[in-house]
Write a protein that holds these residues in place. Sequence first.
Motif, PDB file in Angstrom:
ATOM      1  N   GLY A 106       1.524  12.796  -5.755  1.00 58.31           N
ATOM      2  CA  GLY A 106       0.279  12.642  -6.492  1.00 58.31           C
ATOM      3  C   GLY A 106      -0.811  12.131  -5.577  1.00 58.31           C
ATOM      4  N   SER A 107      -1.848  11.607  -6.173  1.00 61.00           N
ATOM      5  CA  SER A 107      -2.975  11.100  -5.390  1.00 61.00           C
ATOM      6  C   SER A 107      -3.441   9.772  -5.976  1.00 61.00           C
ATOM      7  CB  SER A 107      -4.111  12.129  -5.421  1.00 61.00           C
ATOM      8  OG  SER A 107      -4.987  11.869  -4.351  1.00 61.00           O
ATOM      9  N   ILE A 108      -3.693   8.819  -5.112  1.00 60.76           N
ATOM     10  CA  ILE A 108      -4.108   7.482  -5.541  1.00 60.76           C
ATOM     11  C   ILE A 108      -5.635   7.452  -5.627  1.00 60.76           C
ATOM     12  CG2 ILE A 108      -4.193   5.055  -4.815  1.00 60.76           C
ATOM     13  CD1 ILE A 108      -1.499   5.968  -3.193  1.00 60.76           C
ATOM     14  N   ALA A 109      -6.151   7.103  -6.787  1.00 60.30           N
ATOM     15  CA  ALA A 109      -7.611   7.078  -6.972  1.00 60.30           C
ATOM     16  C   ALA A 109      -8.173   5.728  -6.529  1.00 60.30           C
ATOM     17  CB  ALA A 109      -7.936   7.331  -8.442  1.00 60.30           C
ATOM     18  N   ASN A 110      -9.351   5.761  -5.963  1.00 60.63           N
ATOM     19  CA  ASN A 110     -10.119   4.547  -5.638  1.00 60.63           C
ATOM     20  C   ASN A 110      -9.379   3.567  -4.724  1.00 60.63           C
ATOM     21  OD1 ASN A 110     -12.130   5.516  -7.420  1.00 60.63           O
ATOM     22  ND2 ASN A 110     -10.950   4.685  -9.160  1.00 60.63           N
ATOM     23  N   ASP A 111      -8.479   4.087  -3.913  1.00 58.86           N
ATOM     24  CA  ASP A 111      -7.768   3.237  -2.951  1.00 58.86           C
ATOM     25  C   ASP A 111      -7.021   2.088  -3.632  1.00 58.86           C
ATOM     26  OD1 ASP A 111      -6.941   2.664  -0.354  1.00 58.86           O
ATOM     27  OD2 ASP A 111      -8.561   1.219  -0.036  1.00 58.86           O
ATOM     28  N   ARG A 112      -6.538   2.336  -4.829  1.00 57.77           N
ATOM     29  CA  ARG A 112      -5.846   1.268  -5.566  1.00 57.77           C
ATOM     30  C   ARG A 112      -4.503   1.766  -6.106  1.00 57.77           C
ATOM     31  NH1 ARG A 112      -8.792  -1.292  -3.452  1.00 57.77           N
ATOM     32  NH2 ARG A 112     -10.269  -2.875  -4.127  1.00 57.77           N
ATOM     33  N   ILE A 113      -3.460   1.046  -5.744  1.00 63.06           N
ATOM     34  CA  ILE A 113      -2.150   1.266  -6.365  1.00 63.06           C
ATOM     35  C   ILE A 113      -1.934   0.093  -7.306  1.00 63.06           C
ATOM     36  CG2 ILE A 113       0.335   1.470  -5.977  1.00 63.06           C
ATOM     37  CD1 ILE A 113      -0.390   2.221  -3.019  1.00 63.06           C
ATOM     38  N   GLN A 114      -1.895   0.392  -8.598  1.00 64.46           N
ATOM     39  CA  GLN A 114      -1.739  -0.703  -9.557  1.00 64.46           C
ATOM     40  C   GLN A 114      -0.342  -0.660 -10.174  1.00 64.46           C
ATOM     41  OE1 GLN A 114      -3.809  -0.825 -13.476  1.00 64.46           O
ATOM     42  NE2 GLN A 114      -4.733  -2.704 -12.662  1.00 64.46           N
ATOM     43  N   CYS A 115       0.374  -1.756 -10.057  1.00 66.12           N
ATOM     44  CA  CYS A 115       1.696  -1.832 -10.678  1.00 66.12           C
ATOM     45  C   CYS A 115       1.520  -1.857 -12.197  1.00 66.12           C
ATOM     46  CB  CYS A 115       2.417  -3.089 -10.199  1.00 66.12           C
ATOM     47  SG  CYS A 115       4.041  -3.278 -10.948  1.00 66.12           S
ATOM     48  N   PHE A 116       2.355  -1.103 -12.889  1.00 66.39           N
ATOM     49  CA  PHE A 116       2.176  -0.980 -14.341  1.00 66.39           C
ATOM     50  C   PHE A 116       2.702  -2.187 -15.104  1.00 66.39           C
ATOM     51  CE2 PHE A 116       6.445  -0.025 -16.065  1.00 66.39           C
ATOM     52  CZ  PHE A 116       7.158   0.128 -14.879  1.00 66.39           C
ATOM     53  N   TYR A 117       3.441  -3.074 -14.426  1.00 65.84           N
ATOM     54  CA  TYR A 117       4.133  -4.134 -15.171  1.00 65.84           C
ATOM     55  C   TYR A 117       3.194  -5.321 -15.468  1.00 65.84           C
ATOM     56  CZ  TYR A 117       8.421  -6.630 -16.630  1.00 65.84           C
ATOM     57  OH  TYR A 117       9.395  -7.285 -17.327  1.00 65.84           O
ATOM     58  N   HIS A 118       2.639  -5.953 -14.386  1.00 68.20           N
ATOM     59  CA  HIS A 118       1.696  -7.062 -14.612  1.00 68.20           C
ATOM     60  C   HIS A 118       0.345  -6.787 -13.949  1.00 68.20           C
ATOM     61  CE1 HIS A 118       5.898  -8.626 -14.317  1.00 68.20           C
ATOM     62  NE2 HIS A 118       5.580  -9.244 -15.444  1.00 68.20           N
ATOM     63  N   LEU A 119       0.169  -5.519 -13.543  1.00 67.39           N
ATOM     64  CA  LEU A 119      -1.120  -5.014 -13.053  1.00 67.39           C
ATOM     65  C   LEU A 119      -1.581  -5.605 -11.722  1.00 67.39           C
ATOM     66  CD1 LEU A 119      -3.144  -4.743 -16.416  1.00 67.39           C
ATOM     67  CD2 LEU A 119      -1.328  -3.286 -15.529  1.00 67.39           C
ATOM     68  N   TRP A 120      -0.675  -6.089 -10.894  1.00 68.48           N
ATOM     69  CA  TRP A 120      -1.077  -6.426  -9.534  1.00 68.48           C
ATOM     70  C   TRP A 120      -1.542  -5.124  -8.860  1.00 68.48           C
ATOM     71  CZ3 TRP A 120       1.972 -10.516  -6.281  1.00 68.48           C
ATOM     72  CH2 TRP A 120       2.155 -11.676  -7.028  1.00 68.48           C
ATOM     73  N   SER A 121      -2.542  -5.244  -7.969  1.00 70.40           N
ATOM     74  CA  SER A 121      -3.078  -4.049  -7.303  1.00 70.40           C
ATOM     75  C   SER A 121      -3.010  -4.190  -5.788  1.00 70.40           C
ATOM     76  CB  SER A 121      -4.534  -3.818  -7.698  1.00 70.40           C
ATOM     77  OG  SER A 121      -4.622  -3.516  -9.059  1.00 70.40           O
TER      78      SER A 121
END
Length: 390
Positions: free
Chosen positions: A85-100
């Motif tokens: 896939g492709s990561i938008a806005n240079d941010r990988i956000q964890c879905f659990y507690h939303l750390w980025s």
Amino acid sequence: MPPTHYLDNRIYTDPEVFALERERIFARCWKFVCHESEIGNRGDYRTATLAGVPLIVLRDAEGTVRAYYNICPHRGAALLRESAGSIANDRIQCFYHLWSFDTAGRCVNIPEAGAYEAVGLDRDRVGLRPVRVELFCGMVFVCLGNDAPPLLEALGPAADDMRGPLGARPLKVFHYHRAEIKANWKLFVETNTEGYHELLHVFNRRTGVGRAEYRKRRWETHAGGHNTFHQAIIGYDRHELEGREEATFPGMVPNGHIVVDLFPDAMFNVRATVGRIDSLTPMAPGLTLLECRGIGLADDTDEERAMRVRHHNQVWGPSGQNLPEDIWAVETQWRNMESGALAYSIVAREEDRAAMDDAPVRNFYAEWRRKTGRASHDIGLDASAVQAAE
Ligand code: FES
Ligand SMILES: [Fe+2]
């Protein structure tokens, strides 16, 4: 028969051997993951699993290819859950507690961070865990171990054999498919490492095995368990495949075919007009993820691309005249080996490295013994039991 010339079939089925391979081979070797054209844009990623460890390979915001554990440093959730896939806005956000995290691996946001102040949690110390990554001919390799030499050193002379067809011009992956094969990973490697089984394929019998030129073809065995099946002219024209000459891959002669097998699991085939890359992820002794890629040139016209796709699919696609037969063969092998009814396999052909010699298979197992420390003819014995025969 020398112990190098037959195999204890428990190397395929024994769970302890499988665990040993994970620890001593896959956790320490360079492993092909993808071609850089598959992560061509900033933010593009692929996920992979190496020695059971989930990984991310991505192109960061600066255009550099990087690799990380696909594991959130907070509490271990999976960061990216798609295979690509492709990561938008240079941010990988964890879905659990939303750390980025950004694509350089830095932790850039922690929700409700004030509650960590009392214990002095340092955001700079909870970034993504990096993994060694190197490119060769645009092929992206990763390595979990710190002791492995740099990629080029690990590939040795096999790298020179790849450069001709794969390093002359930028490439592009135009085809990808994956299959879960109900067989041990090594059985599939062997389909690319022995010419003898070409007798299985009607296509190969018509285009290769039956021709006088085929008998002159030579394997070269390299240190590190790598093998090259040197270029030979194959009679593709006998199979009514069109457009061979004018669209020949750079570094190849018209109607040529070359195979470079890199230990442990990456197999590069270039056949006249198209390339194919196979790679494997062992999931259990009898379950293997096979990934197949078709490659052409990055600057192909639409017409050239369509032709390469057609040539690829005729032989190597999931419904082609070659690949499905290999899967069929190794799955029957697996079922029979799992039954325990056949104790040994024979890899004893000696033909001065000619096309049907088993020397490349034996070279693979020489490296396997070095890495696992086990004898391949009797897994109850130490690898030193074979040294006298080598
Ligand atoms: S596990 Fe990822 S934010 Fe908590
Ligand atoms: Fe085959």
